[in-house]
Design a protein around this motif. Structure first.
Motif, mmCIF file in Angstrom:
data_model
loop_
_atom_site.group_PDB
_atom_site.id
_atom_site.type_symbol
_atom_site.label_atom_id
_atom_site.label_comp_id
_atom_site.label_asym_id
_atom_site.label_seq_id
_atom_site.Cartn_x
_atom_site.Cartn_y
_atom_site.Cartn_z
ATOM 1 N N SER A 1 0.405 10.036 -13.093
ATOM 2 C CA SER A 1 0.221 8.887 -13.981
ATOM 3 C C SER A 1 0.950 7.689 -13.379
ATOM 4 C CB SER A 1 0.795 9.194 -15.363
ATOM 5 O OG SER A 1 2.206 9.229 -15.289
ATOM 6 N N ASN A 2 0.482 6.487 -13.750
ATOM 7 C CA ASN A 2 1.151 5.293 -13.243
ATOM 8 C C ASN A 2 2.617 5.256 -13.667
ATOM 9 O OD1 ASN A 2 -1.209 4.572 -12.063
ATOM 10 N ND2 ASN A 2 -1.548 2.713 -13.290
ATOM 11 N N ALA A 3 2.909 5.807 -14.844
ATOM 12 C CA ALA A 3 4.300 5.825 -15.317
ATOM 13 C C ALA A 3 5.167 6.675 -14.395
ATOM 14 C CB ALA A 3 4.353 6.357 -16.750
ATOM 15 N N ASP B 1 8.342 5.590 -11.991
ATOM 16 C CA ASP B 1 9.622 6.301 -11.973
ATOM 17 C C ASP B 1 9.985 6.711 -10.554
ATOM 18 O OD1 ASP B 1 10.012 6.019 -14.626
ATOM 19 O OD2 ASP B 1 9.433 8.063 -15.181
ATOM 20 N N ALA B 2 9.013 7.298 -9.875
ATOM 21 C CA ALA B 2 9.280 7.824 -8.533
ATOM 22 C C ALA B 2 9.690 6.711 -7.574
ATOM 23 C CB ALA B 2 8.041 8.543 -8.004
ATOM 24 N N LEU B 3 9.107 5.525 -7.777
ATOM 25 C CA LEU B 3 9.390 4.410 -6.861
ATOM 26 C C LEU B 3 10.490 3.496 -7.394
ATOM 27 C CD1 LEU B 3 5.749 3.608 -5.785
ATOM 28 C CD2 LEU B 3 7.555 4.529 -4.348
ATOM 29 N N LEU C 1 0.847 -1.192 0.000
ATOM 30 C CA LEU C 1 0.000 0.000 0.000
ATOM 31 C C LEU C 1 0.881 1.240 0.000
ATOM 32 C CD1 LEU C 1 -2.720 -1.049 2.607
ATOM 33 C CD2 LEU C 1 -3.040 -0.747 0.143
ATOM 34 N N VAL C 2 0.488 2.203 -0.829
ATOM 35 C CA VAL C 2 1.279 3.425 -0.969
ATOM 36 C C VAL C 2 0.375 4.636 -0.756
ATOM 37 C CG1 VAL C 2 2.721 4.790 -2.538
ATOM 38 C CG2 VAL C 2 2.785 2.293 -2.658
ATOM 39 N N ASP C 3 0.853 5.569 0.038
ATOM 40 C CA ASP C 3 0.215 6.873 0.171
ATOM 41 C C ASP C 3 1.075 7.838 -0.647
ATOM 42 O OD1 ASP C 3 -0.636 9.391 0.891
ATOM 43 O OD2 ASP C 3 -0.691 8.978 3.050
ATOM 44 N N LEU C 4 0.520 8.351 -1.748
ATOM 45 C CA LEU C 4 1.335 9.163 -2.663
ATOM 46 C C LEU C 4 1.850 10.451 -2.021
ATOM 47 C CD1 LEU C 4 -0.268 8.825 -6.205
ATOM 48 C CD2 LEU C 4 1.915 7.938 -5.374
#
Lengths: 125, 197
Positions: free
Chosen positions: B155-157, B161-163, B118-121
């Motif tokens: 975006s999912n992309a 990238d961020a992760l 689970l990720v909290d952006l």
């Protein structure tokens, strides 16, 4: 699982430390039992019940149907490792039917057949 | 001699019954990301908590305890249960979040179907540790972005990238309070695990 609700949370804190229940053991004898492994009492459990130490009787009272080691731990308010030792003792003494995990793939994970079954089940929930 | 052993029967009765299957999925992510909510939305029993007592070195721990080197700490681990069919049970384990309890994960991860991370952006950094762990061990996982109010939209992309996602893990959105939404994440994970089986 009505026995979970039946316990009064204020009244069940143990005076005896958990390691004393297992006589200092934190690892169970015999094969490694995953905490999700389920057990059920068998017919021997009723006959020998009164002679057993109270913690063993508590475990047997919970497992008239299949219950996992971790649920037993939560109900008895002991760590899963302690529940595993108690369950393992009872299983080794022949009081429990153990529902062991299926033979896994080489990587240790469930095989495709089981995953298909899981997927079907989840989709139809 | 009140040991269980003294009462052991001479003749071994039936002690294994393999047809009943218990599977497990791990639910990981940073503190407060919604692990307990996720487990609760899917579990047929109220999420239970098991407490694991352990002695840990107090290095790096903010500790007012008088004992200088070691202390006993308690880790709470939530879990829930789903009856999949008449002979299959799925357990959901909310993993203890703190870094110093990673060793507990090895036992949990052994034999698992996979993991929902689970990720909290708003706090992506909190999920790096879990992602690293599952990537290193080759355990299938999906990244589930828990849509909190005021969550920024990416975006999912760009999330990938961020992760710094290296593998092919699916990225999806969910509302951990909604059973249907949580179940979709679980289905996505099993599909992913099946594709890799």
């Amino acid at each position: 699982m009505s026995s979970h609700e039946a316990r009064d949370p204020e009244a069940t804190w143990r005076v005896v430390p958990v390691y004393a229940l297992t006589r200092g053991r934190t690892r169970s004898a015999g094969e490694e039992m995953p905490i999700e492994a389920m057990v059920t009492a068998n017919e021997l459990a009723d006959r020998h019940n009164p002679a057993l130490q109270v913690e063993y009787r508590e475990v047997l009272a919970l497992v008239s149907g299949p219950v996992s080691v971790i649920e037993i731990g939560a109900a008895l308010r002991v760590p899963a490792g302690v529940a595993r030792v108690l369950v393992s003792d009872l299983a080794n003494a022949g009081y429990l039917v153990m529902h062991l995990p299926p033979a896994a793939e080489e990587n240790g994970r469930p095989n495709a057949e089981l995953l298909e079954r899981l997927l079907d089940g989840l989709r139809s929930l | 001699m009140d040991s269980v052993r003294s009462e052991a029967p001479r003749r071994a009765p039936q002690t294994t019954r393999p047809e009943l299957v218990a599977l497990k999925v791990l639910v990981a992510g940073g503190f407060g990301v919604g692990k307990t909510t996720f487990v609760g939305s899917l579990s047929e029993i109220p999420p239970l908590s098991t407490e694991e007592h352990m002695t840990v070195a107090s290095v790096g721990v903010d500790d007012a305890d008088a004992v200088p080197d070691k202390r006993t700490t308690t880790v709470a681990m939530d879990f829930g249960r789903i009856t999949v069919d008449d002979s299959m049970i799925l357990y959901l384990f909310g993993t203890p979040g703190q870094d110093r309890f990673w060793f507990m994960w090895d036992e949990l991860a052994r034999g698992a179907v996979g993991a929902i991370v689970l990720v909290d952006l708003r706090r992506v950094d909190d999920s790096f540790a879990a992602i690293d762990y599952f990537e290193n061990r080759g355990l299938p996982f999906v990244l589930a972005l828990n849509d909190f109010p005021n969550t920024p939209v990416f975006s999912n992309a760009s999330v990938r990238d961020a992760l710094v996602l290296t593998g092919d893990c699916p990225v999806l959105h969910l509302d951990a309070r909604e059973a249907k939404s949580s179940r979709s994440a679980l289905v996505a994970l099993v599909e992913h695990a099946l594709a890799r089986a």
